[in-house]
Design an enzyme around this catalytic site. Structure first.
Site, PDB file in Angstrom:
ATOM      1  N   ASP A  36       1.007  -1.237   0.131  1.00 30.49           N
ATOM      2  CA  ASP A  36       0.077   0.032   0.019  1.00 30.49           C
ATOM      3  C   ASP A  36       0.795   1.322   0.054  1.00 30.49           C
ATOM      4  O   ASP A  36       0.420   2.476   0.281  1.00 30.49           O
ATOM      5  CB  ASP A  36      -0.935   0.182   1.252  1.00 30.49           C
ATOM      6  CG  ASP A  36      -0.337  -0.293   2.375  1.00 30.49           C
ATOM      7  OD1 ASP A  36       0.882  -0.512   2.456  1.00 30.49           O
ATOM      8  OD2 ASP A  36      -1.290  -0.338   3.538  1.00 30.49           O
ATOM      9  N   GLU A 404      26.982  20.613 -20.088  1.00 27.58           N
ATOM     10  CA  GLU A 404      25.567  20.771 -20.444  1.00 27.58           C
ATOM     11  C   GLU A 404      25.096  22.113 -19.921  1.00 27.58           C
ATOM     12  O   GLU A 404      24.822  22.428 -18.547  1.00 27.58           O
ATOM     13  CB  GLU A 404      24.854  19.545 -20.085  1.00 27.58           C
ATOM     14  CG  GLU A 404      23.360  19.960 -20.367  1.00 27.58           C
ATOM     15  CD  GLU A 404      22.514  18.489 -20.065  1.00 27.58           C
ATOM     16  OE1 GLU A 404      22.881  17.933 -19.278  1.00 27.58           O
ATOM     17  OE2 GLU A 404      21.445  18.552 -20.756  1.00 27.58           O
TER      18      GLU A 404
HETATM   19  N1  GLY Z   1      19.705  14.622 -18.103  1.00 24.72           N
HETATM   20  C1  GLY Z   1      19.445  13.979 -19.035  1.00 24.72           C
HETATM   21  C2  GLY Z   1      20.175  14.701 -20.132  1.00 24.72           C
HETATM   22  O1  GLY Z   1      20.992  15.382 -20.201  1.00 24.72           O
HETATM   23  O2  GLY Z   1      19.619  14.620 -21.341  1.00 24.72           O
HETATM   24 MN    MN Z   2      20.183  17.010 -21.534  1.00 25.86          MN
HETATM   25 MN    MN Z   3      21.568  16.262 -18.438  1.00 26.64          MN
END
Ligand code: GLY
Ligand code: MN
Ligand code: MN
Length: 437
Positions: A36, A404
């Site tokens: 649950d 990134e």
């Molecule tokens: N964190 C997933 C990507 O960088 O695409």
């Molecule tokens: Mn990404």
């Molecule tokens: Mn990423």
């Protein structure tokens, strides 16, 4: 996000749908974890986009031109006994007052009411395949109407994918959405800085992850936008590494890909830095190739360029860089032509970013790469991943690097929302050297 923002989104959808149609959108289902205990609930992004309503067991119905109101929200009834166990419910009154529904009915009445709403409508905007059990109910309502055709009832004759319409709307971010994304980005930047300051030889990857999650939650983000990747050394070469359960070693790099979700909007940042605070020579050489590739790709983010131009720029710099350090042999154009870089750079340079980390929106239109336009947000994230290929000298082995950032396309070019996260070698080394452990 205020009520007006959601109303404006519904209005844009109504304009696309046209007069004799109906849209039906069920919210995401609850996923059971064990017995649950359920996984924490996160509503469907399209559902939230139209309503701001985050309770499970709810269905949005939009009926353009309906005299009693175009926006109907089915949701759970108030129930004190259930609320004592499982938490608050808006109920029908809350759906109208707080969420701006024109009408609201108990979700338990859906079967009774929906086939009546479908009757006489020509197009149904509904996405098949997301929730198979709901598909079956939709088929049931439509069949019921067909069977009643002798009583003069008309069943819809066209089913159009609702998600596709909403995806196109979601690709262009409003100023309120950009504000939320900026906030997600800022909080995520702080989390990366905190991770750099915390990292030390001998810590565990999940201990670094804990610092990141702490920073997110402390700043109003209840959850990461996706499972954080915290990979030391060779784990940095695993693109979707989420075990995060190894000890950090001297002389290794640490790759962290982590972003917060703020009010349903994602950030997505990767930084790679040395565990002991100082890049080794080979690490630095590879790192600067990725950094140059990322800068070249970001420079291509502007209106008038197409989706693939940043990727093409990154591939060119990475291929040249790999030639320069001797990991690829041959001529630049020929190596690009035969995708030689793919052994070390096997993913693309980015994706749309928004409510979902890999956000919605087509990348090609009419068979051609989509043009970038103001209001779109994308990631730019080249990388290099050298595991242990026999033909590569050992000094390069087990180095995984990705950098990134999140980039907003503006009228005149772009804005890097995550720019404050250090990425120059000197900057990272200075930041880490300044910490007293
Ligand atoms: N964190 C997933 C990507 O960088 O695409
Ligand atoms: Mn990404
Ligand atoms: Mn990423």
């Amino acid at each position: 996000m205020n009520k007006k923002e959601f109303a404006a989104r519904r209005q844009r959808l109504i304009e696309i749908m046209g007069p004799n149609s109906i849209a039906v959108l069920p919210n995401a289902t609850v996923k059971n974890r064990n017995r649950d205990v359920d996984h924490s609930y996160r509503g469907d992004s399209n559902f939230h986009y139209l309503s701001g309503f985050d309770e499970p067991e709810s269905v949005i119905v939009i009926v353009p031109g309906r005299p009693h109101g175009e926006y109907i929200l089915f949701c759970r009834e108030r129930d004190l006994a259930k609320e004592i166990w499982d938490g608050y419910r808006a109920g029908q009154e809350g759906a109208v007052k707080k969420y701006g529904a024109d009408d609201s009915y108990p979700i338990s009445d859906l079967d009774d009411i929906l086939s009546g709403l479908l009757e006489g409508r020509e197009q149904v905007y509904y996405t098949m395949g997301n929730i198979p059990a709901f598909d079956q109910r939709m088929i049931g309502w439509l069949n019921h109407l067909r069977n009643e055709s002798r009583q003069g009832k008309h069943s819809p004759y066209e089913i159009i994918e609702l998600d596709h319409c909403l995806n196109e709307l979601r690709l262009y971010k409003s100023s309120a959405e950009i504000k939320a994304m900026r906030k997600a980005a800022e909080i995520s930047v702080d989390a990366h800085i905190r991770a750099m300051q915390y990292t030390q030889v001998g810590k565990w990857e999940y201990q670094v992850e804990a610092e990141i999650v702490h920073e997110f939650m402390k700043n109003d983000c209840r959850s990461p936008a996706y499972p954080s990747i915290v990979g030391g050394g060779e784990n940095g070469c695993i693109l979707h590494y989420i075990e995060n359960d190894h000890k950090l070693k001297n002389n290794d790099l640490l790759l962290i890909d982590a972003g917060a979700e703020y009010n349903y909007y994602a950030a997505d940042i990767t930084r790679t830095f040395p565990v002991n605070g100082k890049f080794r020579k080979c690490q630095k050489a590879l790192y600067n190739i990725v950094l140059d590739a990322q800068k070249a790709a970001i420079a291509e983010v502007k209106p008038g360029n197409h989706w693939n131009q940043p990727h093409e720029a990154a591939v060119r710099v990475i291929t040249q860089g790999l030639i320069d350090i001797g990991l690829l042999k041959g001529k630049l154009e020929q190596l690009i032509e035969k995708d030689a870089y793919r052994e070390f750079y096997m993913h693309r340079t980015g994706h749309w970013l928004g409510m979902d980390v890999h956000d919605v929106g087509d990348y090609k239109v009419g068979g051609e790469w989509r043009m970038l336009e103001a209001g779109m947000v994308l990631t730019v994230e080249p990388g290099l991943y050298i595991r242990d290929p026999k033909h590569v000298d050992k000094e390069w082995h087990f180095i995984g690097i990705r950098i990134e950032d999140d980039v907003l396309v503006t009228k005149t070019g772009h804005e890097v929302l995550t720019d404050r996260a250090p990425k120059e070698v000197d900057e990272i080394e200075a930041l880490m050297a300044a910490v007293e452990h």
